[in-house]
Enzyme design. Structure first.
Site, mmCIF file in Angstrom:
data_model
loop_
_atom_site.group_PDB
_atom_site.id
_atom_site.type_symbol
_atom_site.label_atom_id
_atom_site.label_comp_id
_atom_site.label_asym_id
_atom_site.label_seq_id
_atom_site.Cartn_x
_atom_site.Cartn_y
_atom_site.Cartn_z
ATOM 1 N N HIS A 296 -21.331 22.794 -1.886
ATOM 2 C CA HIS A 296 -21.196 23.219 -3.281
ATOM 3 C C HIS A 296 -20.102 24.259 -3.425
ATOM 4 O O HIS A 296 -19.966 25.134 -2.575
ATOM 5 C CB HIS A 296 -22.532 23.804 -3.761
ATOM 6 C CG HIS A 296 -22.526 24.231 -5.188
ATOM 7 N ND1 HIS A 296 -22.581 23.336 -6.231
ATOM 8 C CD2 HIS A 296 -22.437 25.469 -5.739
ATOM 9 C CE1 HIS A 296 -22.545 23.999 -7.369
ATOM 10 N NE2 HIS A 296 -22.461 25.302 -7.098
ATOM 11 N N CYS B 290 0.801 -1.234 0.000
ATOM 12 C CA CYS B 290 0.000 0.000 0.000
ATOM 13 C C CYS B 290 0.829 1.276 0.000
ATOM 14 O O CYS B 290 0.571 2.181 -0.804
ATOM 15 C CB CYS B 290 -0.911 0.039 1.234
ATOM 16 S SG CYS B 290 -1.570 -1.538 1.773
ATOM 17 N N LYS C 238 3.344 1.740 -3.089
ATOM 18 C CA LYS C 238 2.518 1.794 -4.296
ATOM 19 C C LYS C 238 1.781 3.130 -4.387
ATOM 20 O O LYS C 238 1.660 3.709 -5.470
ATOM 21 C CB LYS C 238 1.519 0.640 -4.296
ATOM 22 C CG LYS C 238 0.647 0.566 -5.538
ATOM 23 C CD LYS C 238 -0.307 -0.608 -5.457
ATOM 24 C CE LYS C 238 -1.275 -0.448 -4.292
ATOM 25 N NZ LYS C 238 -2.178 -1.600 -4.134
ATOM 26 N N TYR D 205 -7.018 -5.657 -8.702
ATOM 27 C CA TYR D 205 -6.661 -4.281 -8.374
ATOM 28 C C TYR D 205 -5.159 -4.029 -8.476
ATOM 29 O O TYR D 205 -4.725 -2.947 -8.894
ATOM 30 C CB TYR D 205 -7.203 -3.892 -6.994
ATOM 31 C CG TYR D 205 -6.516 -4.548 -5.822
ATOM 32 C CD1 TYR D 205 -5.451 -3.938 -5.177
ATOM 33 C CD2 TYR D 205 -6.930 -5.788 -5.351
ATOM 34 C CE1 TYR D 205 -4.818 -4.521 -4.102
ATOM 35 C CE2 TYR D 205 -6.308 -6.390 -4.275
ATOM 36 C CZ TYR D 205 -5.248 -5.761 -3.652
ATOM 37 O OH TYR D 205 -4.622 -6.358 -2.589
#
Length: 462
Positions: A440, A48, A51, A180
């Site tokens: 927003h 993890c 990578k 994955y």
């Protein structure tokens, strides 16, 4: 009562084993942990963490192009693999050192050696050629890349473990796999300017994920310049005509020239040669340790957590299983970790964030399912020539209005899904999602503004 050298002996100093050992020692258990390489395990050393640094590095090429749409101009950027690789490893070394220091501060004895079982209470330290005994044993050795051992020329291939230590960046890389790991590395190397070919034996990548996610990622690979060959397998590999190159023969008859060939076809529990059969520990067909909900194996004082059990192979899950183990064995509080609704990310480009049931799973588990989905161009890309698209999908159990699955592909999806995972884990309804005010402008506001149910074409046609 028999006397033992340790109350707990842990095999494997990855994230799960370290957490379980530290907590057990803090509860007063005399604890040792053996690690044949260095603390940190797959996640920190060869998974993890490095990578993700490679993902970051590979994203810059696309970001430089996007910057032009915002008025930035600059010369031709150049990537230096060696300087990046060395910086990445320096950070990995730092993190591994923290793991070691945390073990020491907790009173755990760290043994830098390979440990195997001699019997149900005896552990042999291979290099030191000595044995120790333990009242409780925890197996936390993780997994290892799966090898296609009958493949002719397998000695000419690499695994994901090797990709962090390349001397030079390949010119052309061929990757076998569609999970994955294969997809992430395909886009990493494509982003670094390498010609990439992905060979997958099925139709669409990311088996087990929601179909809309799979399709979106599959198309994203091709958009990134990855050549994707489906319904194909490696048949044999031989040395190429140019020094250091290989010829990859596929069962379709195609022959691919490459200077790097990678097997990324899955991971296997690292139980081979561990001596578990001597201790009477049951393994399944894949070599995983068979455990119950409390991570207890077929031998009542031997437990296993993390990838070696092949349940949910994620670092945070291994850590939670380690905590539950400690509570069960040394805390007087029998605890099982609830593995439902675990948020997950895939660091493709753009990345995936997902939690809960896929649409297919929901249609099997629920009497009636409502689906809401949206594909759109995020605001950030609107000033660029080729803006990425984003996909979001809500899956609702129509019987009780609960949101049982959320799936998204797009920038920041892993960050968003962490928070959304709380809502799905808590059983919140679509009405509660709708009642939440949007932030927003953000891409995440789409999660609380989707109102129109998606109708499958075969239903809508009627």
């Amino acid at each position: 009562m028999a006397d033992y050298d340790y109350d707990l002996f842990t095999l494997g100093a990855g994230s799960g084993g370290v957490r379980a050992s530290r907590l057990s020692a803090l509860k007063g258990a005399k604890t040792a942990i053996a690690e044949e390489y260095r603390p940190g395990g797959t996640c920190v050393i060869r998974g993890c963490v490095p990578k993700k640094f490679m993902v970051y590095a590979s994203e810059f090429a696309k970001n430089f192009e996007k910057a032009k749409g915002y008025g930035w101009s600059f010369g031709s950027p150049q990537f230096d693999w060696v300087s990046f690789r060395d910086a990445m490893h320096a950070e990995v070394d730092r993190l591994s050192g923290i793991y070691e220091k945390n073990l020491q501060n907790s009173g755990v004895e760290l043994i830098n050696d390979r440990a195997v079982l001699e019997d149900a209470h005896t552990i042999r330290l291979v290099n030191e050629n000595r044995t120790v005994t333990a009242k409780h044993i925890l197996i936390a050795v993780g997994g290892t890349p799966t090898l296609q051992e009958d493949l002719e020329g397998i000695d000419l291939t690499l695994t994901s473990n090797d990709l962090f230590n390349l001397e030079t960046l390949p010119q052309h890389i061929v990757i076998a796999g569609g999970g994955y790991i294969a997809c992430e590395f395909a886009q990493i190397f494509a982003g670094l300017g390498v010609d990439v070919c992905l060979v997958y034996r099925r139709e669409t990548v990311l088996r087990g994920f929601d179909d809309d996610v799979r399709t979106f990622v599959h198309e994203g690979l091709k958009k990134a310049g990855v050549r994707v060959i489906t319904h194909a397998n490696f048949e044999k590999i031989e040395k190429g005509e140019k020094d250091g190159w290989r010829k990859v023969h596929l069962d379709t008859g195609d022959v691919l020239d490459s200077d790097a060939v990678v097997l990324a076809i899955g991971r296997t529990p690292a139980t081979r040669g561990l001596g578990l059969e001597k201790a009477g520990v049951d393994l399944d067909e894949q070599g995983a340790v068979v455990v119950d909900d409390y991570s207890q194996s077929s031998v009542d004082h031997i437990y296993a957590i993390g990838d070696v059990t092949n349940r949910v192979n994620l670092t945070p899950v291994a850590i939670r299983e380690g905590i539950a183990f400690c509570e069960t064995v040394f805390g007087g509080n029998k605890t099982a970790y609830d593995r439902s609704c675990i948020p997950t990310a895939v660091f493709t480009q753009p990345p995936v964030g997902t939690v809960g049931l896929t649409e297919q799973e929901a249609r099997q588990d629920c009497q009636k399912v409502d689906v809401y989905k949206s594909t759109f161009r995020p605001m950030k890309g609107m000033l660029t020539e080729n803006p990425d698209r984003m996909m979001m999908k809500l899956i609702v159990d129509a019987g009780n209005d609960k949101v049982v699955g959320v799936h998204m592909v797009g920038d920041d999806a892993p960050e968003i899904i962490q928070a959304v995972g709380i809502a799905v884990k808590s059983g919140l309804t679509k009405a509660q999602f709708d009642a939440t005010c949007a932030v927003h402008p953000t891409v995440a506001e789409e999660l609380v503004t989707m109102r129109e149910k998606w109708v499958p074409p075969e239903i809508g046609a009627g």
